[in-house]
Design a protein around this motif. Sequence first.
Motif, short mmCIF file in Angstrom:
data_model
loop_
_atom_site.label_atom_id
_atom_site.label_comp_id
_atom_site.label_asym_id
_atom_site.label_seq_id
_atom_site.Cartn_x
_atom_site.Cartn_y
_atom_site.Cartn_z
N GLU A 57 0.76 -1.15 0.03
CA GLU A 57 -0.12 0.00 0.12
C GLU A 57 0.86 1.14 0.09
O GLU A 57 0.38 2.46 -0.09
N LEU A 58 2.15 1.16 0.08
CA LEU A 58 3.23 2.39 0.33
C LEU A 58 3.49 2.90 -1.22
O LEU A 58 3.73 1.79 -2.01
N SER A 59 3.41 3.83 -1.51
CA SER A 59 4.20 4.49 -2.81
C SER A 59 5.49 4.47 -3.07
O SER A 59 6.19 4.56 -2.03
N ALA A 60 6.02 4.62 -4.20
CA ALA A 60 7.38 4.46 -4.58
C ALA A 60 8.21 5.86 -3.73
O ALA A 60 9.02 5.94 -3.14
N ALA A 61 7.05 7.13 -3.94
CA ALA A 61 7.63 8.30 -3.11
C ALA A 61 7.73 7.98 -1.64
O ALA A 61 8.80 8.75 -1.30
N GLU A 62 7.17 7.43 -1.20
CA GLU A 62 7.18 7.18 0.42
C GLU A 62 8.34 6.29 0.75
O GLU A 62 8.97 6.68 1.83
N TYR A 63 8.77 5.29 -0.18
CA TYR A 63 9.74 4.50 0.06
C TYR A 63 11.19 5.25 -0.15
O TYR A 63 12.15 5.47 0.61
N ARG A 64 11.22 6.23 -1.00
CA ARG A 64 12.11 7.19 -1.30
C ARG A 64 12.46 8.02 -0.25
O ARG A 64 13.44 8.28 0.40
N GLU A 65 11.51 8.78 0.06
CA GLU A 65 11.38 9.66 1.14
C GLU A 65 11.97 8.96 2.64
O GLU A 65 12.77 9.44 3.21
N VAL A 116 18.22 -4.22 7.01
CA VAL A 116 17.18 -3.80 6.40
C VAL A 116 16.20 -5.24 6.14
O VAL A 116 16.72 -5.97 5.47
N VAL A 117 15.04 -5.53 6.71
CA VAL A 117 14.33 -6.55 6.63
C VAL A 117 13.36 -6.45 5.37
O VAL A 117 12.24 -5.91 5.60
N GLY A 118 13.71 -6.89 4.27
CA GLY A 118 13.04 -7.01 3.21
C GLY A 118 13.59 -6.38 1.93
O GLY A 118 13.97 -5.30 1.98
N VAL A 119 14.19 -7.24 0.98
CA VAL A 119 14.86 -6.92 -0.09
C VAL A 119 14.39 -5.90 -0.97
O VAL A 119 14.69 -4.81 -1.64
N THR A 120 12.76 -6.02 -1.03
CA THR A 120 11.80 -5.08 -2.13
C THR A 120 12.07 -3.80 -1.36
O THR A 120 12.14 -2.81 -1.96
N ALA A 121 11.74 -3.76 -0.01
CA ALA A 121 11.95 -2.46 0.83
C ALA A 121 13.18 -1.73 0.34
O ALA A 121 13.51 -0.36 0.05
N TYR A 122 14.20 -2.44 0.38
CA TYR A 122 15.58 -1.88 0.29
C TYR A 122 15.89 -1.35 -1.00
O TYR A 122 16.31 -0.19 -1.38
N ARG A 123 15.34 -2.13 -2.09
CA ARG A 123 15.54 -1.82 -3.47
C ARG A 123 14.86 -0.50 -3.80
O ARG A 123 15.18 0.49 -4.49
N ALA A 124 13.46 -0.32 -3.10
CA ALA A 124 12.63 0.75 -3.45
C ALA A 124 13.24 2.17 -2.75
O ALA A 124 13.22 3.33 -3.35
N ALA A 125 13.66 1.84 -1.53
CA ALA A 125 13.80 3.07 -0.67
C ALA A 125 15.21 3.69 -1.05
O ALA A 125 15.57 4.82 -0.96
N PHE A 126 16.15 2.65 -1.88
CA PHE A 126 17.69 3.34 -2.08
C PHE A 126 17.81 2.86 -3.65
O PHE A 126 18.93 3.23 -4.04
N ASP A 127 16.84 2.94 -4.37
CA ASP A 127 16.79 2.95 -5.82
C ASP A 127 18.03 1.67 -6.27
O ASP A 127 18.79 1.95 -7.05
N ASP A 128 17.98 0.62 -5.71
CA ASP A 128 19.05 -0.42 -5.94
C ASP A 128 18.42 -1.59 -6.38
O ASP A 128 17.98 -2.66 -5.86
N ARG A 129 17.93 -1.57 -8.03
CA ARG A 129 17.12 -2.77 -8.29
C ARG A 129 17.97 -3.96 -8.33
O ARG A 129 16.98 -5.08 -8.40
N LYS A 130 18.97 -4.09 -8.27
CA LYS A 130 19.95 -5.14 -8.27
C LYS A 130 20.01 -5.84 -7.01
O LYS A 130 20.80 -6.90 -6.82
N ALA A 131 19.99 -5.25 -5.81
CA ALA A 131 20.00 -5.62 -4.32
C ALA A 131 19.72 -7.06 -4.18
O ALA A 131 18.47 -7.48 -4.63
N THR A 132 20.39 -7.83 -3.31
CA THR A 132 20.08 -9.10 -3.03
C THR A 132 20.24 -9.35 -1.62
O THR A 132 20.87 -8.40 -0.97
N GLU A 134 26.91 -3.05 -0.75
CA GLU A 134 28.35 -2.18 -0.89
C GLU A 134 27.95 -0.85 -0.34
O GLU A 134 28.90 -0.40 0.27
N ARG A 135 26.81 -0.45 -0.25
CA ARG A 135 26.43 0.73 0.33
C ARG A 135 26.78 0.69 1.85
O ARG A 135 26.50 -0.05 2.50
N THR A 136 27.30 2.06 2.05
CA THR A 136 27.50 2.33 3.51
C THR A 136 26.89 3.54 3.90
O THR A 136 26.57 4.53 2.98
N PHE A 137 26.72 3.81 4.95
CA PHE A 137 26.28 5.10 5.49
C PHE A 137 27.37 5.64 6.78
O PHE A 137 27.12 5.24 7.78
#
Length: 162
Positions: free
Chosen positions: A75-83, A102-118, A123-126
């Motif tokens: 039910e979440l939008s792509a904009a909500e994930y990105r924000e 991050v618990v959920g690969v789909t959420a990670y991909r959407a939040a950080f625009d990383d479509r290839k994440a598994t 590789e990403r760090t903060f």
Amino acid sequence: MVADGLDVLFCGINPGLMTAATGHHFARPGNRFWPVLHRSGFTPRLMDPSEQRELLSYGLGITNVVARATARADELSAAEYREGGRLLAEKVTRLAPRWLAVVGVTAYRAAFDDRKATVGPQERTFGDTRVWVLPNPSGLNAHWTTETMAEEYGRLRTRAGA
């Protein structure tokens, strides 16, 4: 349920309706987060969602990508994930946990625009915080059993030294 300098900050997708009603993360019956956390060795016993504050004593915390509660994550939008990803990056940079899980690969991909994440380390760090994507413990995630999820969470626990 966060603090500075945690070993692992677990990040769910967003609060479900049961979590919103109780104020306890992963509170819906059938969600496998708490059993998986125990089976993977992060906690010495099976904890109830109402005991979530005790996680801080183990160097663990919980947050979400998106704060809005929904019945289902779809039910979440792509904009909500990105924000949510932007705000999460700020939170992680400020709190500096050793690992963001991050618990959920789909959420990670959407939040950080990383479509290839598994699932697994990323590789990403903060800042100095490393990132690991874990399987979503929702009962709707039939691809992973409690046992296979516990193995993956255990890989992170071993790497994090938690």
